[in-house]
Enzyme design. Structure first.
Site, PDB file in Angstrom:
ATOM      1  N   HIS A  31       0.830  -1.209   0.000  1.00  0.00           N
ATOM      2  CA  HIS A  31       0.000   0.000   0.000  1.00  0.00           C
ATOM      3  C   HIS A  31       0.864   1.258   0.000  1.00  0.00           C
ATOM      4  CE1 HIS A  31      -3.136  -2.537   2.508  1.00  0.00           C
ATOM      5  NE2 HIS A  31      -3.032  -2.962   1.270  1.00  0.00           N
ATOM      6  N   HIS A  53      -6.205   1.678  -3.044  1.00  0.00           N
ATOM      7  CA  HIS A  53      -5.778   0.563  -2.193  1.00  0.00           C
ATOM      8  C   HIS A  53      -4.265   0.318  -2.235  1.00  0.00           C
ATOM      9  CE1 HIS A  53      -6.626  -3.489  -0.246  1.00  0.00           C
ATOM     10  NE2 HIS A  53      -5.343  -3.517  -0.543  1.00  0.00           N
TER      11      HIS A  53
HETATM   12  O1  2HA Z   1      -3.174  -8.465   3.477  1.00  0.00           O
HETATM   13  O2  2HA Z   1      -3.323  -5.829   2.030  1.00  0.00           O
HETATM   14  O3  2HA Z   1      -5.309  -6.401   0.401  1.00  0.00           O
HETATM   15  C1  2HA Z   1      -3.928  -7.343   3.677  1.00  0.00           C
HETATM   16  C2  2HA Z   1      -4.142  -6.608   2.422  1.00  0.00           C
HETATM   17  C3  2HA Z   1      -5.346  -6.936   1.668  1.00  0.00           C
HETATM   18 ZN    ZN Z   2      -3.935  -4.607   0.411  1.00  0.00          ZN
END
Ligand code: 2HA
Ligand code: ZN
Length: 270
Positions: free
Chosen positions: A141, A210
């Site tokens: 992320h 995300h």
């Molecule tokens: O593992 O990042 O996309 C947790 C995440 C889900």
């Molecule tokens: Zn994730």
């Protein structure tokens, strides 16, 4: 049998998780990694006939039967992997039926692999068809990459072009550009299928709002791809809203591509 805690694949994956956490890309349980291992590699450390548990993967992956993966655990924090590999990681083998995973080591506290395993397995299948040396699927992320998905059009041509324009090394590192998916519910078969479909053309797939998926032959390669996108996204976010009086032009990008003979996405430039 050698001690698996000394295995280079465990040490390197744990170090990668730590790096990603320290960079601020993997808050809480964010992120997941799977690394394809060779049977010879695994056999040095584990008795491969000793199955600890059989866990359904929620997805049929016949093409991956008998393949071994080191996978981060669901709900586990990247920051904890290095200090406690046995609870945070697992070595699995895809069973004969293609629908189950045989746990050979790890997830010691009764845990299991990442909820994104379907996306990982589907992506591995696609990337192995493109490149027999492919080994790694990595999800993270990174902050600026995610931030950019709020303020930049999500078409992959435009997104890739902008990233290439943010640093002269970008087109060199990812001449294939980046795939982009719109908002989708994470952890589902649908996002797994959509990600794998993009992996036919890209080693990088941005999930709007995300994070990102990266693929590579090694942990360093997948990490380096994500790192380069994140660096470019940071430059974009730092300069966004300001007048960019000096820019990297399409002519500049073409000159780079020609100089390094890059197999770049020409349709993303013109
Ligand atoms: O593992 O990042 O996309 C947790 C995440 C889900
Ligand atoms: Zn994730």
């Amino acid at each position: 049998m050698k001690n698996i805690l000394n295995a280079p694949f465990i040490i390197k994956l744990a170090a990668t998780c730590e790096n990603m956490y320290r960079l601020g890309w993997d808050e809480r349980n964010g992120g997941n990694i799977s690394l394809l291992l060779g049977e010879d590699e695994v056999s040095e450390y584990l008795d491969t006939s000793k199955i600890l548990r059989v866990i359904p993967t929620g997805f049929e992956a016949k093409e991956l039967c008998g393949k071994y993966f080191l996978v981060t655990g669901t709900g586990k924090y990247f920051k904890n992997v290095k200090g406690d590999p046995e609870n945070n990681l697992g070595v699995i083998r895809i069973a004969e039926d293609g629908c189950n995973a045989e746990l050979l080591w790890g997830y010691q506290d009764g845990g299991t692999f990442t909820s994104e395993l379907p996306a990982h397995l589907m992506s591995h299948m696609v990337r192995l068809k493109q490149d027999s040396e492919h080994r790694v699927i990595m999800h993270s992320h990174p902050t600026n990459t995610v931030a950019m998905t709020f303020v930049h059009p999500l078409t992959e041509g435009e997104f890739s072009h902008t990233l290439w324009q943010m640093h002269t090394e970008c087109i060199y590192v990812f001449p294939d550009g980046v795939g982009v998916l719109p908002f989708m519910v994470f952890g589902t078969k649908e996002i797994g299928e959509a990600t794998a479909e993009k992996m036919k053309d890209f080693r990088l797939v941005v999930w709007a709002h995300h994070g990102i998926y990266g693929a590579g032959k090694t942990l360093d390669e997948a990490f380096g791809l994500i790192e380069t996108v994140e660096n470019a996204a940071q430059i974009y976010m730092l300069t966004e809203g300001k007048e960019r009086i000096n820019i990297i032009t399409d002519e500049n990008l073409k000159a780079l591509a020609e100089n390094f003979k890059l197999p770049y996405r020409k349709d993303f430039l013109d």
